[in-house]
Design a protein around this motif. Structure first.
Motif, PDB file in Angstrom:
ATOM      1  N   ASP A  52      15.794  21.099   0.414  1.00  0.00           N
ATOM      2  CA  ASP A  52      16.063  22.213  -0.505  1.00  0.00           C
ATOM      3  C   ASP A  52      16.728  21.715  -1.784  1.00  0.00           C
ATOM      4  N   ILE A  53      17.708  20.840  -1.631  1.00  0.00           N
ATOM      5  CA  ILE A  53      18.454  20.334  -2.794  1.00  0.00           C
ATOM      6  C   ILE A  53      17.531  19.599  -3.751  1.00  0.00           C
ATOM      7  N   ILE A  54      16.675  18.708  -3.232  1.00  0.00           N
ATOM      8  CA  ILE A  54      15.809  17.953  -4.150  1.00  0.00           C
ATOM      9  C   ILE A  54      14.729  18.837  -4.768  1.00  0.00           C
ATOM     10  N   ALA A  55      14.417  19.942  -4.105  1.00  0.00           N
ATOM     11  CA  ALA A  55      13.458  20.879  -4.690  1.00  0.00           C
ATOM     12  C   ALA A  55      14.107  21.706  -5.797  1.00  0.00           C
ATOM     13  N   GLU A  56      15.412  21.973  -5.658  1.00  0.00           N
ATOM     14  CA  GLU A  56      16.128  22.825  -6.604  1.00  0.00           C
ATOM     15  C   GLU A  56      16.759  22.066  -7.767  1.00  0.00           C
ATOM     16  N   HIS A  57      17.102  20.779  -7.554  1.00  0.00           N
ATOM     17  CA  HIS A  57      17.841  20.012  -8.560  1.00  0.00           C
ATOM     18  C   HIS A  57      17.202  18.639  -8.755  1.00  0.00           C
ATOM     19  N   PRO A  58      17.259  18.109  -9.966  1.00  0.00           N
ATOM     20  CA  PRO A  58      16.734  16.750 -10.202  1.00  0.00           C
ATOM     21  C   PRO A  58      17.746  15.696  -9.731  1.00  0.00           C
ATOM     22  N   ILE A  59      17.654  15.304  -8.482  1.00  0.00           N
ATOM     23  CA  ILE A  59      18.589  14.343  -7.900  1.00  0.00           C
ATOM     24  C   ILE A  59      18.079  12.928  -8.169  1.00  0.00           C
ATOM     25  N   GLU A  60      18.878  12.154  -8.921  1.00  0.00           N
ATOM     26  CA  GLU A  60      18.462  10.809  -9.320  1.00  0.00           C
ATOM     27  C   GLU A  60      19.002   9.714  -8.411  1.00  0.00           C
ATOM     28  N   THR A  61      20.141   9.946  -7.744  1.00  0.00           N
ATOM     29  CA  THR A  61      20.755   8.880  -6.946  1.00  0.00           C
ATOM     30  C   THR A  61      21.198   9.409  -5.586  1.00  0.00           C
ATOM     31  N   GLN A  62      21.421   8.474  -4.678  1.00  0.00           N
ATOM     32  CA  GLN A  62      21.951   8.832  -3.368  1.00  0.00           C
ATOM     33  C   GLN A  62      23.346   9.428  -3.507  1.00  0.00           C
ATOM     34  N   ASP A  63      24.122   8.921  -4.449  1.00  0.00           N
ATOM     35  CA  ASP A  63      25.476   9.449  -4.663  1.00  0.00           C
ATOM     36  C   ASP A  63      25.444  10.916  -5.083  1.00  0.00           C
ATOM     37  N   GLU A  64      24.506  11.278  -5.952  1.00  0.00           N
ATOM     38  CA  GLU A  64      24.374  12.682  -6.364  1.00  0.00           C
ATOM     39  C   GLU A  64      24.044  13.560  -5.162  1.00  0.00           C
ATOM     40  N   LEU A  65      23.125  13.074  -4.331  1.00  0.00           N
ATOM     41  CA  LEU A  65      22.732  13.832  -3.145  1.00  0.00           C
ATOM     42  C   LEU A  65      23.909  13.970  -2.189  1.00  0.00           C
ATOM     43  N   LEU A  66      24.636  12.896  -1.984  1.00  0.00           N
ATOM     44  CA  LEU A  66      25.812  12.919  -1.104  1.00  0.00           C
ATOM     45  C   LEU A  66      26.861  13.899  -1.626  1.00  0.00           C
ATOM     46  N   THR A  67      27.101  13.905  -2.925  1.00  0.00           N
ATOM     47  CA  THR A  67      28.075  14.819  -3.528  1.00  0.00           C
ATOM     48  C   THR A  67      27.671  16.271  -3.303  1.00  0.00           C
ATOM     49  N   ARG A  68      26.410  16.574  -3.532  1.00  0.00           N
ATOM     50  CA  ARG A  68      25.934  17.961  -3.328  1.00  0.00           C
ATOM     51  C   ARG A  68      26.084  18.383  -1.865  1.00  0.00           C
ATOM     52  N   LEU A  69      25.730  17.489  -0.952  1.00  0.00           N
ATOM     53  CA  LEU A  69      25.858  17.818   0.475  1.00  0.00           C
ATOM     54  C   LEU A  69      27.322  18.056   0.857  1.00  0.00           C
ATOM     55  N   ARG A  70      28.194  17.217   0.360  1.00  0.00           N
ATOM     56  CA  ARG A  70      29.622  17.384   0.667  1.00  0.00           C
ATOM     57  C   ARG A  70      30.155  18.688   0.090  1.00  0.00           C
ATOM     58  N   GLU A  71      29.691  19.063  -1.108  1.00  0.00           N
ATOM     59  CA  GLU A  71      30.106  20.335  -1.710  1.00  0.00           C
ATOM     60  C   GLU A  71      29.695  21.515  -0.847  1.00  0.00           C
ATOM     61  N   GLU A  72      28.640  21.343  -0.076  1.00  0.00           N
ATOM     62  CA  GLU A  72      28.142  22.412   0.785  1.00  0.00           C
ATOM     63  C   GLU A  72      28.675  22.304   2.216  1.00  0.00           C
ATOM     64  N   GLY A  73      29.620  21.389   2.421  1.00  0.00           N
ATOM     65  CA  GLY A  73      30.280  21.298   3.715  1.00  0.00           C
ATOM     66  C   GLY A  73      29.684  20.317   4.707  1.00  0.00           C
ATOM     67  N   PHE A  74      28.690  19.564   4.305  1.00  0.00           N
ATOM     68  CA  PHE A  74      28.109  18.565   5.198  1.00  0.00           C
ATOM     69  C   PHE A  74      28.955  17.305   5.159  1.00  0.00           C
ATOM     70  N   LYS A  75      29.222  16.747   6.325  1.00  0.00           N
ATOM     71  CA  LYS A  75      29.965  15.489   6.405  1.00  0.00           C
ATOM     72  C   LYS A  75      28.956  14.381   6.605  1.00  0.00           C
ATOM     73  N   ALA A  76      28.849  13.512   5.610  1.00  0.00           N
ATOM     74  CA  ALA A  76      27.887  12.420   5.666  1.00  0.00           C
ATOM     75  C   ALA A  76      28.441  11.230   4.897  1.00  0.00           C
ATOM     76  N   THR A  77      27.888  10.073   5.187  1.00  0.00           N
ATOM     77  CA  THR A  77      28.252   8.854   4.469  1.00  0.00           C
ATOM     78  C   THR A  77      27.041   8.395   3.665  1.00  0.00           C
ATOM     79  N   GLN A  78      27.244   7.408   2.812  1.00  0.00           N
ATOM     80  CA  GLN A  78      26.133   6.866   2.039  1.00  0.00           C
ATOM     81  C   GLN A  78      25.084   6.289   2.983  1.00  0.00           C
ATOM     82  N   ALA A  79      25.511   5.637   4.059  1.00  0.00           N
ATOM     83  CA  ALA A  79      24.569   5.071   5.029  1.00  0.00           C
ATOM     84  C   ALA A  79      23.737   6.168   5.688  1.00  0.00           C
ATOM     85  N   THR A  80      24.375   7.298   5.989  1.00  0.00           N
ATOM     86  CA  THR A  80      23.656   8.429   6.582  1.00  0.00           C
ATOM     87  C   THR A  80      22.604   8.952   5.616  1.00  0.00           C
TER      88      THR A  80
END
Length: 148
Positions: free
Chosen positions: A11-39
């Protein structure tokens, strides 16, 4: 948890232009998902996400679950704009990319499902491809060189 995270990533990549893994990780964390860069890295591989060039000239993650023609087209576009050189050594193909693009190119290469490829490893600007034989490595190298 993993299924929910995967669904949200799509959903996130469909809604937003995500360029890096860090951007994706930040968005997931903002939504309450607990994940690491490796995940996130594993999720990207599991979901078969690839980077493609957007109309704004920036690369972004997209789902490779479209038709094989779309996958090949995206791979060709990414490959031609990101790869500097290709060489072969025995059964290994070595690809040098622009800095930071090796993982995206490698993920796209994996999505292309070349039968001669046993496995791939990507760093920041280098990809190692293990082929089944030295002859297959030469053939793959010749095929890939046509894309750059």
């Amino acid at each position: 948890m993993k299924t929910g995270r995967h669904a949200r990533i799509l959903d996130i990549i469909a809604e937003h232009p995500i360029e890096t893994q860090d951007e994706l990780l930040t968005r997931l964390r903002e939504e309450g998902f607990k994940a690491t860069q490796a995940t996130i890295s594993r999720d990207i591989k599991d979901l078969r996400l690839v980077k493609t060039l957007g109309s704004d000239g920036k690369y972004r993650y997209v789902s490779a679950s479209r038709s094989s023609t779309d996958i090949r087209t995206n791979f060709s576009n990414l490959f031609s704009t990101s790869v500097d050189s290709i060489d072969v050594a025995q059964n290994l193909v070595v690809i040098k990319t622009l800095s930071g693009m090796a993982q995206a190119v490698c993920a796209a290469l994996d999505s292309a499902d070349y039968p001669s490829v046993v496995g791939t490893i990507a760093g920041d600007d280098t990809i190692f491809i293990a082929c089944r034989t030295a002859d297959l490595a030469v053939s793959l190298t010749e095929e890939l060189k046509k894309l750059i």
